[in-house]
Design a protein around this motif. Structure first.
Motif, PDB file in Angstrom:
ATOM      1  N   GLY A 198       0.808  -1.210   0.000  1.00  0.00           N
ATOM      2  CA  GLY A 198       0.000   0.000   0.000  1.00  0.00           C
ATOM      3  C   GLY A 198       0.836   1.253   0.000  1.00  0.00           C
ATOM      4  N   ALA A 199       1.947   1.254   0.719  1.00  0.00           N
ATOM      5  CA  ALA A 199       2.816   2.432   0.770  1.00  0.00           C
ATOM      6  C   ALA A 199       3.413   2.715  -0.605  1.00  0.00           C
ATOM      7  N   VAL A 200       3.831   1.652  -1.295  1.00  0.00           N
ATOM      8  CA  VAL A 200       4.406   1.836  -2.629  1.00  0.00           C
ATOM      9  C   VAL A 200       3.346   2.346  -3.597  1.00  0.00           C
ATOM     10  N   LEU A 201       2.173   1.703  -3.570  1.00  0.00           N
ATOM     11  CA  LEU A 201       1.116   2.091  -4.502  1.00  0.00           C
ATOM     12  C   LEU A 201       0.582   3.493  -4.202  1.00  0.00           C
ATOM     13  N   ALA A 202       0.558   3.861  -2.939  1.00  0.00           N
ATOM     14  CA  ALA A 202       0.103   5.207  -2.592  1.00  0.00           C
ATOM     15  C   ALA A 202       1.007   6.255  -3.212  1.00  0.00           C
ATOM     16  N   ASP A 203       2.324   6.001  -3.195  1.00  0.00           N
ATOM     17  CA  ASP A 203       3.260   6.933  -3.822  1.00  0.00           C
ATOM     18  C   ASP A 203       3.030   7.002  -5.329  1.00  0.00           C
ATOM     19  N   HIS A 208       0.731   9.491 -10.333  1.00  0.00           N
ATOM     20  CA  HIS A 208       0.009   9.148 -11.560  1.00  0.00           C
ATOM     21  C   HIS A 208      -1.488   9.010 -11.318  1.00  0.00           C
ATOM     22  N   GLY A 209      -1.991   9.696 -10.315  1.00  0.00           N
ATOM     23  CA  GLY A 209      -3.383   9.539  -9.935  1.00  0.00           C
ATOM     24  C   GLY A 209      -4.375   9.884 -11.015  1.00  0.00           C
ATOM     25  N   GLU A 210      -4.020  10.814 -11.909  1.00  0.00           N
ATOM     26  CA  GLU A 210      -4.968  11.215 -12.953  1.00  0.00           C
ATOM     27  C   GLU A 210      -5.254  10.067 -13.914  1.00  0.00           C
ATOM     28  N   ARG A 211      -4.353   9.113 -14.006  1.00  0.00           N
ATOM     29  CA  ARG A 211      -4.559   7.964 -14.901  1.00  0.00           C
ATOM     30  C   ARG A 211      -5.398   6.873 -14.242  1.00  0.00           C
ATOM     31  N   PHE A 212      -5.418   6.867 -12.907  1.00  0.00           N
ATOM     32  CA  PHE A 212      -6.113   5.813 -12.171  1.00  0.00           C
ATOM     33  C   PHE A 212      -6.994   6.435 -11.084  1.00  0.00           C
ATOM     34  N   PRO A 213      -8.020   7.193 -11.455  1.00  0.00           N
ATOM     35  CA  PRO A 213      -8.803   7.919 -10.452  1.00  0.00           C
ATOM     36  C   PRO A 213      -9.532   6.998  -9.474  1.00  0.00           C
ATOM     37  N   ALA A 214     -10.057   5.867  -9.943  1.00  0.00           N
ATOM     38  CA  ALA A 214     -10.778   4.967  -9.048  1.00  0.00           C
ATOM     39  C   ALA A 214      -9.837   4.357  -8.017  1.00  0.00           C
ATOM     40  N   LEU A 215      -8.653   3.949  -8.455  1.00  0.00           N
ATOM     41  CA  LEU A 215      -7.674   3.381  -7.520  1.00  0.00           C
ATOM     42  C   LEU A 215      -7.178   4.435  -6.541  1.00  0.00           C
ATOM     43  N   THR A 216      -6.974   5.634  -7.025  1.00  0.00           N
ATOM     44  CA  THR A 216      -6.514   6.710  -6.141  1.00  0.00           C
ATOM     45  C   THR A 216      -7.523   6.954  -5.025  1.00  0.00           C
ATOM     46  N   ALA A 217      -8.806   6.985  -5.368  1.00  0.00           N
ATOM     47  CA  ALA A 217      -9.846   7.176  -4.357  1.00  0.00           C
ATOM     48  C   ALA A 217      -9.902   5.995  -3.398  1.00  0.00           C
ATOM     49  N   ALA A 218      -9.712   4.794  -3.934  1.00  0.00           N
ATOM     50  CA  ALA A 218      -9.772   3.601  -3.083  1.00  0.00           C
ATOM     51  C   ALA A 218      -8.623   3.577  -2.083  1.00  0.00           C
ATOM     52  N   ARG A 224      -7.474   6.415   5.120  1.00  0.00           N
ATOM     53  CA  ARG A 224      -8.268   7.096   6.153  1.00  0.00           C
ATOM     54  C   ARG A 224      -8.805   6.126   7.189  1.00  0.00           C
ATOM     55  N   SER A 225      -9.135   4.930   6.750  1.00  0.00           N
ATOM     56  CA  SER A 225      -9.694   3.947   7.689  1.00  0.00           C
ATOM     57  C   SER A 225      -8.612   3.247   8.494  1.00  0.00           C
ATOM     58  N   GLY A 226      -7.344   3.504   8.123  1.00  0.00           N
ATOM     59  CA  GLY A 226      -6.255   2.821   8.817  1.00  0.00           C
ATOM     60  C   GLY A 226      -6.281   1.336   8.567  1.00  0.00           C
ATOM     61  N   GLY A 227      -6.860   0.933   7.465  1.00  0.00           N
ATOM     62  CA  GLY A 227      -7.074  -0.488   7.211  1.00  0.00           C
ATOM     63  C   GLY A 227      -5.820  -1.210   6.786  1.00  0.00           C
ATOM     64  N   GLN A 228      -5.319  -2.049   7.669  1.00  0.00           N
ATOM     65  CA  GLN A 228      -4.224  -2.932   7.337  1.00  0.00           C
ATOM     66  C   GLN A 228      -4.687  -4.357   7.598  1.00  0.00           C
TER      67      GLN A 228
END
Length: 250
Positions: A198-203, A208-218, A224-228
């Protein structure tokens, strides 16, 4: 029964002849299996050999061959001993299960039983991750391992599912348990695999969030939920939800 399976069946299911005379044997199958498990737990299945197990037990390799003909049979013994018999329910659980079977308790008792079953199985694979490698493909299962399958199938007694569907439900849950355990093993002893990924993908999403808007929101929602380590719980509950919906339709 194929000759390639006959020896495994004999070792797992018996009978095991006991000499009527002479000195008591130095070894037994349980001790041999436990020695192999200790090695596999510490160093992995690839490090288990007849030579190393013999050394662990303080005997020669030739002495070990008197009990177990080879590594394949040794691993079969190890798997059944490591998984063990499914724990017997406590008296109160037995009473509750009986009441549910008689229609005295509202709700779907099968769901709670399968949830507990899956959590117990996850604990087994986490304790013995090498068992993931040893339980792939067609093979003879021992009485301990089969007791787990019996428990899962019998938990669905009273539902409209066929016997084949009950088996498929158990296989579905096993697949989820195995997938989560494999992810954890691949990540190694350090940290949570989802947190690391998650840390890698978040970066990446930041860049590149504009290319993957649904993933960026997810990913933002997950952060925010602290979900690990939510994949285990989410997957388990959705599998059980799906079974519940299917049972209701049947």
């Amino acid at each position: 029964m194929g000759n390639e399976h006959a020896e495994v069946v004999r070792l797992l299911w018996g009978p095991h002849p006991v000499p009527a005379r002479g000195p008591k044997p130095k070894l037994d199958l349980e001790r041999i299996a436990r020695a192999g498990i200790e090695i596999a737990d510490a160093d992995g299945l690839a490090e288990v050999s007849m030579q190393r197990v013999a050394a662990q037990l303080g005997v020669t390799k030739m002495a070990l061959y008197r009990y177990v003909p080879g590594k394949a049979e040794l691993v079969a013994l190890m798997v059944d001993a490591a998984i063990g018999a499914y724990p017997q329910p406590q008296p109160q659980r037995q009473a509750r299960a009986q009441a549910q079977a008689q229609g005295e308790v509202e709700g779907a008792g099968w769901r709670e039983q399968l949830e507990e079953w899956a959590r117990r199985l996850l604990g087994v694979f986490r304790s013995h991750p090498w068992a993931l490698d040893a339980t792939v493909g067609p093979r003879v299962m021992g009485p301990g391992e089969l007791s787990w399958l019996e428990r899962a199938v019998s938990a669905l007694d009273g539902t409209a599912l066929t016997g084949a569907e009950r088996m498929d439900a158990a296989v579905l849950l096993v697949g989820h348990v195995r997938g989560i355990t494999q992810q954890a093993r691949a990540a190694g002893p350090e940290g949570n695999p989802e947190a690391q990924l998650g840390a890698v993908l978040a970066d990446l999403m930041q860049a590149h969030g504009e290319r993957f808007p649904a993933l960026t929101a997810a990913f933002a929602s997950a952060a925010r939920s602290g979900g690990q380590d939510q994949a285990w719980e989410f997957g388990l509950q959705r599998i059980l939800d799906g079974l519940a919906a299917y049972i209701d339709r049947s």
